[in-house]
Design an enzyme around this catalytic site. Structure first.
Site, PDB file in Angstrom:
ATOM      1  N   HIS A  93       0.830  -1.192   0.000  1.00 49.28           N
ATOM      2  CA  HIS A  93       0.000   0.000   0.000  1.00 49.28           C
ATOM      3  C   HIS A  93       0.875   1.255   0.000  1.00 49.28           C
ATOM      4  O   HIS A  93       0.403   2.345   0.301  1.00 49.28           O
ATOM      5  CB  HIS A  93      -0.929   0.012   1.212  1.00 49.28           C
ATOM      6  CG  HIS A  93      -1.960  -1.071   1.160  1.00 49.28           C
ATOM      7  ND1 HIS A  93      -3.038  -1.046   0.312  1.00 49.28           N
ATOM      8  CD2 HIS A  93      -2.054  -2.230   1.838  1.00 49.28           C
ATOM      9  CE1 HIS A  93      -3.761  -2.143   0.477  1.00 49.28           C
ATOM     10  NE2 HIS A  93      -3.188  -2.869   1.395  1.00 49.28           N
ATOM     11  N   SER A 111     -14.497   3.271   4.445  1.00 43.44           N
ATOM     12  CA  SER A 111     -13.889   1.991   4.775  1.00 43.44           C
ATOM     13  C   SER A 111     -12.691   2.181   5.703  1.00 43.44           C
ATOM     14  O   SER A 111     -12.501   1.424   6.663  1.00 43.44           O
ATOM     15  CB  SER A 111     -13.445   1.284   3.490  1.00 43.44           C
ATOM     16  OG  SER A 111     -12.837   0.047   3.776  1.00 43.44           O
ATOM     17  N   MET A 166     -13.506  -7.262   6.530  1.00 41.17           N
ATOM     18  CA  MET A 166     -14.242  -7.138   5.274  1.00 41.17           C
ATOM     19  C   MET A 166     -15.678  -6.756   5.634  1.00 41.17           C
ATOM     20  O   MET A 166     -16.475  -7.610   6.012  1.00 41.17           O
ATOM     21  CB  MET A 166     -14.179  -8.440   4.476  1.00 41.17           C
ATOM     22  CG  MET A 166     -12.769  -8.816   4.073  1.00 41.17           C
ATOM     23  SD  MET A 166     -12.712 -10.240   2.973  1.00 41.17           S
ATOM     24  CE  MET A 166     -13.502  -9.579   1.501  1.00 41.17           C
TER      25      MET A 166
END
Length: 247
Positions: free
Chosen positions: A41, A71, A210
Site C-alpha cells: 500500500h 472503509s 471485510m
C-alpha cells in the site's frame, strides 16, 4: 529499501491503505520463489527504485475516494495500533486533507495513474471489479501474459467474490485481529485518558475486516455539505488528469 533488489518477473499488487511493505516483509519476500506476488500500500515514491528500474509488473487498484474514506474510518476503529478517531466528522476532515497514515490519497492515486500507459502498469478500479469481475480478471491475465481457459477464469471470479473472500481466513484475518488486540481494560484506560476525552471503546465485532464491499456506501455516511465539499476538493486535486470516479 533503496537497495532492495526487484526481479523483472515480480508482480506488485498495490492500493491505498490497510497494509504495506515493512522491514520484516522484505525478509519474507527474499525467500519467496519467483515469480513473486507482493502486496503493498506504499505510494510510488516509497517503493524500492529497483521495482521501476527492472519494470516489475504493477497492478494498481483504486477506489472511489468517498467509499475508501468510509472503509478506512471503520478500519481505524477496528485496528488497535492505528489512531482511534474521536469522531467520524473529524476523520473525514483529516482524510480530505490527506492527514492520515498513508498520506494524501490523490498523490497516491495520481502517481500510478500517470504510469498507466507503461507496459508494466495496469490501473484497475474497484468499481470495475464490482460491475464486471470476469472482464477485469481477463484483463489482469492478459497483462500478466497468462492464457486461461473459461473454467479457470470462472473459478477465479468465484474465488475472488466478496462473499467467498469474506469466508476465507487467508483473505479475511478477523480471527487473527481479535487475538492481537490489547486487553480490554488497558485499551479502555488508554482511550479514556486520551486528551481528557472519553472515547467509545471500539470493538472488532462492530467493524469486521471485510465490512460490506459495496459501491456507493458513502451515501449512508456523508452529509450533503461533506459530499459537496469533497466533490470540489476532488475536482481540484484531480483536475486535468482524466481520472474520474462514478457512483
Amino acid at each position: 529499501m533503496e537497495t532492495w533488489e526487484a526481479l523483472p518477473e515480480d508482480i506488485f499488487v498495490v492500493s491505498y491503505a490497510k497494509a504495506g511493505m515493512i522491514p520484516e516483509t522484505y525478509e519474507i519476500v527474499d525467500k519467496m520463489k519467483s515469480p513473486r506476488t507482493i502486496k503493498s500500500h506504499l505510494s510510488g515514491h516509497l517503493l524500492p527504485p529497483d521495482v521501476f528500474k527492472k519494470k516489475a509488473r504493477i497492478v494498481y487498484v483504486a477506489r472511489n475516494p468517498k467509499d475508501m474514506c468510509v472503509s478506512y474510518y471503520y478500519f481505524h476503529i477496528m485496528v488497535p495500533n492505528l489512531p482511534t478517531p474521536k469522531s467520524r466528522n473529524e476523520f473525514f476532515e483529516d482524510f480530505f486533507a490527506g492527514k492520515i497514515t498513508y498520506g494524501p490519497w490523490w498523490e497516491h492515486y495520481l502517481f500510478y495513474w500517470n504510469l498507466r500507459h507503461e507496459s508494466n502498469v495496469l490501473f484497475v478500479k474497484f468499481e470495475e471489479m464490482k460491475k464486471d469481475l470476469k472482464s477485469v480478471v481477463e484483463d489482469v491475465a492478459k497483462f500478466l501474459i497468462y492464457t486461461l481457459f473459461d473454467d479457470v477464469i470462472n473459478g477465479i471470479v468465484d474465488h475472488c467474490s466478496f462473499a467467498s473472500m469474506q469466508k476465507n481466513p487467508m483473505t479475511n484475518p478477523d480471527t487473527i485481529l481479535k487475538t492481537v488486540r490489547m486487553p480490554q481494560d488497558q485499551r479502555k484506560k488508554d482511550l479514556d485518558s486520551k486528551d481528557g476525552v472519553t472515547v467509545e471503546e471500539p470493538k472488532q465485532e462492530k467493524s469486521p475486516f471485510m465490512r460490506k464491499g459495496k459501491v456507493g456506501d458513502w451515501r449512508n455516511h456523508f452529509t450533503v455539505a461533506q459530499n459537496e465539499a469533497f466533490d470540489v476538493f476532488m475536482q481540484e486535486k484531480l483536475a486535468g488528469s482524466g481520472l474520474v470516479f462514478e457512483y
